[in-house]
Design a protein around this motif. Sequence first.
Motif, PDB file in Angstrom:
ATOM      1  N   LYS A   1       0.842  -1.204   0.000  1.00 40.16           N
ATOM      2  CA  LYS A   1       0.000   0.000   0.000  1.00 40.16           C
ATOM      3  C   LYS A   1       0.872   1.246   0.000  1.00 40.16           C
ATOM      4  CE  LYS A   1      -3.856  -2.258   2.111  1.00 40.16           C
ATOM      5  NZ  LYS A   1      -4.689  -2.502   3.251  1.00 40.16           N
ATOM      6  N   GLY A   2       0.429   2.211  -0.748  1.00 37.34           N
ATOM      7  CA  GLY A   2       1.126   3.492  -0.763  1.00 37.34           C
ATOM      8  C   GLY A   2       2.375   3.528  -1.635  1.00 37.34           C
ATOM      9  N   ILE A   3       2.573   2.518  -2.460  1.00 39.84           N
ATOM     10  CA  ILE A   3       3.788   2.495  -3.297  1.00 39.84           C
ATOM     11  C   ILE A   3       3.773   3.653  -4.299  1.00 39.84           C
ATOM     12  CG2 ILE A   3       2.963   0.931  -5.111  1.00 39.84           C
ATOM     13  CD1 ILE A   3       6.406   0.592  -3.633  1.00 39.84           C
ATOM     14  N   SER A   4       2.578   4.086  -4.700  1.00 41.76           N
ATOM     15  CA  SER A   4       2.489   5.188  -5.676  1.00 41.76           C
ATOM     16  C   SER A   4       2.957   6.509  -5.063  1.00 41.76           C
ATOM     17  CB  SER A   4       1.063   5.319  -6.208  1.00 41.76           C
ATOM     18  OG  SER A   4       0.178   5.540  -5.143  1.00 41.76           O
ATOM     19  N   LYS A   5       2.960   6.595  -3.737  1.00 41.96           N
ATOM     20  CA  LYS A   5       3.404   7.825  -3.059  1.00 41.96           C
ATOM     21  C   LYS A   5       4.936   7.897  -2.972  1.00 41.96           C
ATOM     22  CE  LYS A   5      -0.780   8.144  -0.353  1.00 41.96           C
ATOM     23  NZ  LYS A   5      -1.415   7.474   0.784  1.00 41.96           N
TER      24      LYS A   5
ATOM     25  N   LYS B   1       8.667   8.025  -4.338  1.00 39.26           N
ATOM     26  CA  LYS B   1       9.252   8.606  -5.549  1.00 39.26           C
ATOM     27  C   LYS B   1       9.660   7.507  -6.519  1.00 39.26           C
ATOM     28  CE  LYS B   1      11.900  11.748  -3.253  1.00 39.26           C
ATOM     29  NZ  LYS B   1      13.175  12.426  -3.157  1.00 39.26           N
ATOM     30  N   GLN B   2       9.558   7.802  -7.796  1.00 37.11           N
ATOM     31  CA  GLN B   2       9.801   6.837  -8.871  1.00 37.11           C
ATOM     32  C   GLN B   2      11.114   6.059  -8.703  1.00 37.11           C
ATOM     33  OE1 GLN B   2       7.360   6.627 -11.271  1.00 37.11           O
ATOM     34  NE2 GLN B   2       8.340   4.851 -12.162  1.00 37.11           N
TER      35      GLN B   2
ATOM     36  N   ARG C   1      11.225   3.242  -5.607  1.00 34.92           N
ATOM     37  CA  ARG C   1      10.202   2.208  -5.425  1.00 34.92           C
ATOM     38  C   ARG C   1      10.808   0.821  -5.231  1.00 34.92           C
ATOM     39  NH1 ARG C   1       5.442   4.316  -9.510  1.00 34.92           N
ATOM     40  NH2 ARG C   1       4.991   6.168  -8.262  1.00 34.92           N
TER      41      ARG C   1
END
Length: 112
Positions: free
Chosen positions: A44-48, A50-51, A54
């Motif tokens: 959860k929250g991986i999209s938050k 930074k590229q 990850r």
Amino acid sequence: GDEEEEWDALDQEEVEAMKEISSALEATSLDDVDVEQYPRFVVKGISKVKQGQRVDALLKVLLPASKVVYAKQMKDKEQARLAAELREKREMMKRQHKERKAAESKRMGYLY
């Protein structure tokens, strides 16, 4: 009889376990993983994150789990080794017992 069948069943379980371990080691991409059979992680929250960070975030999540799996695999491997050793010793004892009996019978004048 029954004991040997029990050992054979254990051997088969070890073979299956080793197949799973080696197949996991052979996976070269996520396409190799059967997602129906094996559980998946949801981070959860991986999209938050930074590229560029990850992968690091994923590794932080996966590393403790992989250590547990590795430790269990090493324990299972050791148990399989000990079981094989024990089986060899039992077979050797059976052979020696047979040989002793044969020698004893020969000494007493009986023929096998």
